[in-house]
Design a protein around this motif. Structure first.
Motif, PDB file in Angstrom:
ATOM      1  N   HIS A   1     -35.234  49.577 -13.081  1.00 39.57           N
ATOM      2  CA  HIS A   1     -36.287  50.087 -12.194  1.00 39.57           C
ATOM      3  C   HIS A   1     -36.780  48.996 -11.245  1.00 39.57           C
ATOM      4  O   HIS A   1     -37.982  48.862 -10.998  1.00 39.57           O
ATOM      5  N   VAL A   2     -35.846  48.214 -10.718  1.00 42.02           N
ATOM      6  CA  VAL A   2     -36.179  47.085  -9.859  1.00 42.02           C
ATOM      7  C   VAL A   2     -36.624  47.585  -8.481  1.00 42.02           C
ATOM      8  O   VAL A   2     -36.056  48.529  -7.932  1.00 42.02           O
ATOM      9  N   THR A   3     -37.635  46.928  -7.946  1.00 45.10           N
ATOM     10  CA  THR A   3     -38.092  47.190  -6.577  1.00 45.10           C
ATOM     11  C   THR A   3     -37.963  45.885  -5.793  1.00 45.10           C
ATOM     12  O   THR A   3     -37.865  44.796  -6.395  1.00 45.10           O
ATOM     13  N   PRO A   4     -38.007  45.944  -4.481  1.00 48.22           N
ATOM     14  CA  PRO A   4     -37.971  44.706  -3.697  1.00 48.22           C
ATOM     15  C   PRO A   4     -39.091  43.733  -4.085  1.00 48.22           C
ATOM     16  O   PRO A   4     -38.907  42.512  -4.016  1.00 48.22           O
ATOM     17  N   ASP A   5     -40.217  44.254  -4.528  1.00 47.65           N
ATOM     18  CA  ASP A   5     -41.325  43.393  -4.951  1.00 47.65           C
ATOM     19  C   ASP A   5     -40.995  42.595  -6.209  1.00 47.65           C
ATOM     20  O   ASP A   5     -41.647  41.586  -6.494  1.00 47.65           O
ATOM     21  N   ASP A   6     -40.015  43.022  -7.002  1.00 49.23           N
ATOM     22  CA  ASP A   6     -39.635  42.334  -8.234  1.00 49.23           C
ATOM     23  C   ASP A   6     -38.697  41.151  -7.992  1.00 49.23           C
ATOM     24  O   ASP A   6     -38.519  40.308  -8.873  1.00 49.23           O
ATOM     25  N   VAL A   7     -38.093  41.104  -6.824  1.00 53.43           N
ATOM     26  CA  VAL A   7     -37.040  40.128  -6.550  1.00 53.43           C
ATOM     27  C   VAL A   7     -37.520  38.684  -6.712  1.00 53.43           C
ATOM     28  O   VAL A   7     -36.870  37.874  -7.382  1.00 53.43           O
ATOM     29  N   ALA A   8     -38.656  38.335  -6.144  1.00 54.23           N
ATOM     30  CA  ALA A   8     -39.142  36.948  -6.226  1.00 54.23           C
ATOM     31  C   ALA A   8     -39.377  36.537  -7.675  1.00 54.23           C
ATOM     32  O   ALA A   8     -39.064  35.404  -8.065  1.00 54.23           O
ATOM     33  N   LYS A   9     -39.893  37.426  -8.497  1.00 53.80           N
ATOM     34  CA  LYS A   9     -40.133  37.102  -9.905  1.00 53.80           C
ATOM     35  C   LYS A   9     -38.817  36.913 -10.650  1.00 53.80           C
ATOM     36  O   LYS A   9     -38.699  36.006 -11.480  1.00 53.80           O
ATOM     37  N   ILE A  10     -37.834  37.755 -10.367  1.00 49.56           N
ATOM     38  CA  ILE A  10     -36.530  37.609 -11.017  1.00 49.56           C
ATOM     39  C   ILE A  10     -35.937  36.239 -10.679  1.00 49.56           C
ATOM     40  O   ILE A  10     -35.452  35.519 -11.560  1.00 49.56           O
ATOM     41  N   ILE A  11     -36.005  35.856  -9.429  1.00 49.57           N
ATOM     42  CA  ILE A  11     -35.488  34.543  -9.014  1.00 49.57           C
ATOM     43  C   ILE A  11     -36.256  33.439  -9.737  1.00 49.57           C
ATOM     44  O   ILE A  11     -35.663  32.505 -10.274  1.00 49.57           O
TER      45      ILE A  11
END
Length: 169
Positions: free
Chosen positions: A150-160
């Protein structure tokens, strides 16, 4: 018998080839276990360049086309050098319709790379894959063995940040 010195590519260092050879020697049916051999090669080298595919083909006494066919068919295998953390964004139908394309673009923008490039710090590479088989979690991103649903573009920075540690994104 082919000598390791016959390979003219510095990427295929003797220590890593010895690790792969040792693994192959433990298998009763190496040809029947080609996928396992390729998984081990990917683990040892980080990717499976053509020179390594040729080495494996010769070692198992099978055609190089067969080895390449398996490597190029399965999205797990990479023929190009990748970062320490390979980010795979599922582009299967369920993921695509739920915004996977924007997630790929966000990863590329955040990391300042194109698909299949390695970041300057050699930590990350981004690719899209056909399907990871987790449609109920769409859109799905994998980083190595870790699965994000359920990834959103807002999650990308945290994943990195999860993989970069304390370093600034």
């Amino acid at each position: 018998m082919m000598k390791k010195s016959d390979l003219h590519v510095e990427l295929l260092d003797t220590t890593r080839l010895n690790q792969l050879d040792s693994y192959i020697e433990t298998i009763q049916d190496p040809v029947g276990s080609l996928i396992n051999v390729l998984h081990r090669a990917q683990h040892i080298f980080g990717y499976i360049p053509r020179e390594l595919q040729l080495y494996i083909a010769r070692k198992l006494n099978i055609g190089a086309a067969k080895v390449n066919g398996v490597v190029s068919f399965y999205s797990y295998f990479s023929e190009e050098k990748t970062g320490k953390y390979l980010i795979s964004v599922c582009m299967g139908t369920a993921c695509y319709v739920k915004g996977a394309e924007e997630i790929v673009k966000t990863f590329l923008r955040e990391l300042d790379v194109d698909k299949h490039e390695v970041t300057d710090d050699e930590l990350f590479s981004v690719r899209d894959v056909r399907c990871v088989g987790a449609c109920g979690l769409a859109p799905v991103v994998t980083v190595g063995e870790k699965v994000y649903g359920h990834v959103t573009p807002d999650d990308v920075a945290k994943i990195i940040k999860d993989f970069r540690g304390d370093k600034v994104c």
